[in-house]
Design a protein around this motif. Structure first.
Motif, short mmCIF file in Angstrom:
data_model
loop_
_atom_site.label_atom_id
_atom_site.label_comp_id
_atom_site.label_asym_id
_atom_site.label_seq_id
_atom_site.Cartn_x
_atom_site.Cartn_y
_atom_site.Cartn_z
N LEU A 33 8.37 -2.50 3.94
CA LEU A 33 6.78 -2.21 4.03
C LEU A 33 6.65 -1.88 2.62
N ALA A 34 5.92 -2.43 1.67
CA ALA A 34 5.73 -1.81 0.26
C ALA A 34 4.46 -2.17 0.06
N ALA A 35 3.64 -1.11 -0.19
CA ALA A 35 2.27 -1.24 -0.80
C ALA A 35 1.87 0.14 -1.28
N HIS A 36 2.31 0.97 -0.55
CA HIS A 36 2.06 2.65 -1.18
C HIS A 36 2.35 2.64 -2.64
N THR A 37 1.36 3.27 -3.41
CA THR A 37 1.65 3.67 -4.74
C THR A 37 2.31 5.05 -4.91
N GLY A 38 2.70 5.64 -4.12
CA GLY A 38 3.45 6.98 -4.05
C GLY A 38 4.66 7.09 -2.98
N TYR A 39 5.41 8.07 -2.95
CA TYR A 39 6.66 8.21 -2.24
C TYR A 39 6.22 8.19 -0.72
N SER A 80 2.92 8.08 5.81
CA SER A 80 2.07 9.01 4.89
C SER A 80 2.74 8.94 3.69
N SER A 81 1.90 9.36 2.70
CA SER A 81 2.63 8.96 1.33
C SER A 81 1.91 9.79 0.44
N GLY A 82 2.86 10.11 -0.81
CA GLY A 82 2.37 10.81 -2.04
C GLY A 82 1.28 10.19 -2.85
N ASP A 83 0.80 8.90 -2.36
CA ASP A 83 -0.33 8.47 -2.89
C ASP A 83 -1.65 8.67 -2.34
N CYS A 84 -1.59 9.96 -1.11
CA CYS A 84 -2.52 10.53 -0.81
C CYS A 84 -3.24 9.66 0.62
N THR A 85 -2.57 8.64 0.82
CA THR A 85 -3.04 7.83 1.94
C THR A 85 -1.98 8.03 3.18
N CYS A 87 12.86 4.06 7.62
CA CYS A 87 13.09 5.44 6.54
C CYS A 87 12.34 4.86 5.50
N GLY A 88 12.19 5.81 4.46
CA GLY A 88 11.65 5.73 3.07
C GLY A 88 11.61 6.73 2.31
N GLY A 89 11.21 6.92 1.18
CA GLY A 89 11.23 7.79 0.20
C GLY A 89 10.69 7.63 -1.24
N LEU A 90 11.50 8.05 -2.42
CA LEU A 90 10.93 7.69 -3.53
C LEU A 90 10.75 6.29 -3.93
N ASP A 91 11.34 5.41 -3.14
CA ASP A 91 11.13 3.72 -3.35
C ASP A 91 9.73 3.38 -2.81
N ASN A 92 9.10 4.20 -2.38
CA ASN A 92 7.54 4.08 -2.29
C ASN A 92 7.50 2.89 -1.07
N MET A 93 8.62 2.92 -0.24
CA MET A 93 8.44 1.58 0.74
C MET A 93 9.04 2.27 2.37
N CYS A 94 8.70 1.71 3.23
CA CYS A 94 9.22 1.83 4.40
C CYS A 94 9.99 0.92 4.89
#
Lengths: 68, 340
Positions: free
Chosen positions: B139-145, B160-165, B114-121
């Motif tokens: 799993l932390a590396a995304h710079t968005g939700y 998939s992330s709010g950081d567009c990647t 799971c994941g969300g606004l913590d930007n992590m999975c």
């Protein structure tokens, strides 16, 4: 100055578009016919389409008969 | 002419080429092909089970491959694994961050994520030795939700992330193996192909993209929506993509013809699509909307053939079991319902 990074980004966009432009495309008549065929072939195996009899429905209450 | 200007012109020319190539294979429309087929009869599904236990809005749910267990995520800060046949809670997993937006069940049944606004999975091992469910990896590396995640297997997951990647992760090492960039807006949703070689993503740039997982490349891009794409899924034969958008419509794009085949819309629908799932044969598309309902569409005839009404708030997620036996809806009203 973000000029050069804009250039890099734009080059990537163009490269991607070149790549996407080159793919082989199948005629819609063929693609749509295949989709329709798939639906028809699998219709009888689609429980939400055909309905589920209560005997085979795992989500319906099991009525248990017991001797009292 | 400056290099930038040249590139811009080339981009426009390529877009025109793609448009022309799509037109060139557009020899007929889907409605014409299916004109001899009747619309399916009215589909009336009943609520068979209500899964009660969450204390706040449900944001996501995902079926396990056994078509019996499912996982749901709520902003009450819990992941619950349910036995949908009995409505029993198999696991109730407290989360570090309650701002969860997505959850996933591994095909093996061994893990959930799971994941969300913590930007992590966050990956949870369900089969730990002592019976307790613990965080296995963060799993932390995304710079968005984190908007969506799906396991390929027990060692790889796509996010998939709010950081567009989007990204492919090695769960063991906790690192990103591949980053899929190209979207110009938040990535909202993803779906993996049955053969696990490709995945599709829907984003706030109004496009859907098809990605080759191993090549790390975007193969095709589909536009046409007039607002954010919130939901995406593969048509069961793997050759078409279904999308649901804030513009109130769903669309089907064919991968081989590289274009939109049909739009599922109705003038009476004035709210966004939050979620969607096809039935086993693909003939039915269940789509959840902001107006608390779920519409059932005949995918070939593009007509509404049923409604799932029963939630008291937005339907945020839908999933059809792998065996096609039932649909599950999750809502902001904190309940999940099983229908067939």
């Amino acid at each position: 100055m973000s000029g050069s990074s804009n250039l890099v980004a734009m080059k990537k966009i163009v490269q991607q578009l070149r790549f996407e432009a080159k793919i082989n495309r199948v005629k819609v008549s063929q693609a749509a016919a295949d989709l329709q065929q798939f639906c028809i072939q699998n219709a009888q195996q689609d429980p939400l389409l055909t309905g589920v009899s209560s005997g085979t429905n795992p989500f319906r209450q099991q009525k248990v008969c017991s001797f009292l | 002419m400056g290099e930038m200007e040249q590139l811009r012109k080339e981009a426009e020319s390529l877009k025109d080429q793609i448009s022309a190539a799509r037109k060139a294979v557009h020899d007929v429309t889907l409605p014409e092909i299916v004109s001899g087929t009747a619309v399916v009869g009215r589909v009336q599904l009943k609520t068979r089970k209500t899964l009660r236990g969450h204390l706040a809005k449900i944001y996501a749910m995902h079926w396990g491959t056994d078509s019996k267990l499912c996982v749901s995520a709520s902003q009450d800060g819990k992941l619950i694994v349910w036995d949908s046949y009995t409505t029993n809670k198999v696991h109730a997993i407290p989360l570090k961050s309650s701002w969860v937006m997505t959850c996933a069940y591994a095909p093996s049944g061994n893990m959930v994520a799971c994941g969300g606004l913590d930007n992590m999975c966050s990956i949870y091992n369900l089969k730990g030795k002592d019976g307790n469910v613990k965080v296995m990896r963060e799993l932390a590396a995304h710079t968005g939700y984190l908007s969506c995640c799906r396991f390929l297997n027990d060692s790889e997951i796509i996010t998939s992330s709010g950081d567009c990647t989007c990204a492919l992760w090695d769960i063991e090492t906790g690192t990103q193996k591949t980053i899929f960039s190209g979207h110009m807006g938040d990535c909202m949703s993803l779906a993996v192909s049955h053969d696990f070689n490709m995945f599709i993503s829907g984003a706030c740039d109004y496009t859907a993209k098809l990605w080759d997982i191993r090549e790390g490349a975007c193969r095709q891009t589909f536009g046409g929506h007039e607002s954010d794409i919130n939901a995406i899924g593969f048509f069961p034969n793997g050759n078409a993509v279904l999308t649901g958008s804030d513009d109130g419509t769903c669309k089907m794009y064919d991968l081989r013809a590289d274009q939109e085949l049909i739009t599922y819309q109705d003038p009476s629908i004035m709210c966004g699509v939050t979620s969607l799932a096809p039935s086993l044969s693909g003939r039915l598309i269940l789509a959840g909307y902001d107006d608390f309902n779920c519409n059932i569409w005949d995918s070939l005839k593009a007509e509404r053939v049923g409604v799932l009404a029963g939630h008291d708030n937005r339907v945020s997620c839908i999933g059809v079991t792998p065996d096609g036996m039932a649909a599950c809806t999750g809502s902001w009203d904190s309940f999940l319902k099983i229908w067939n």
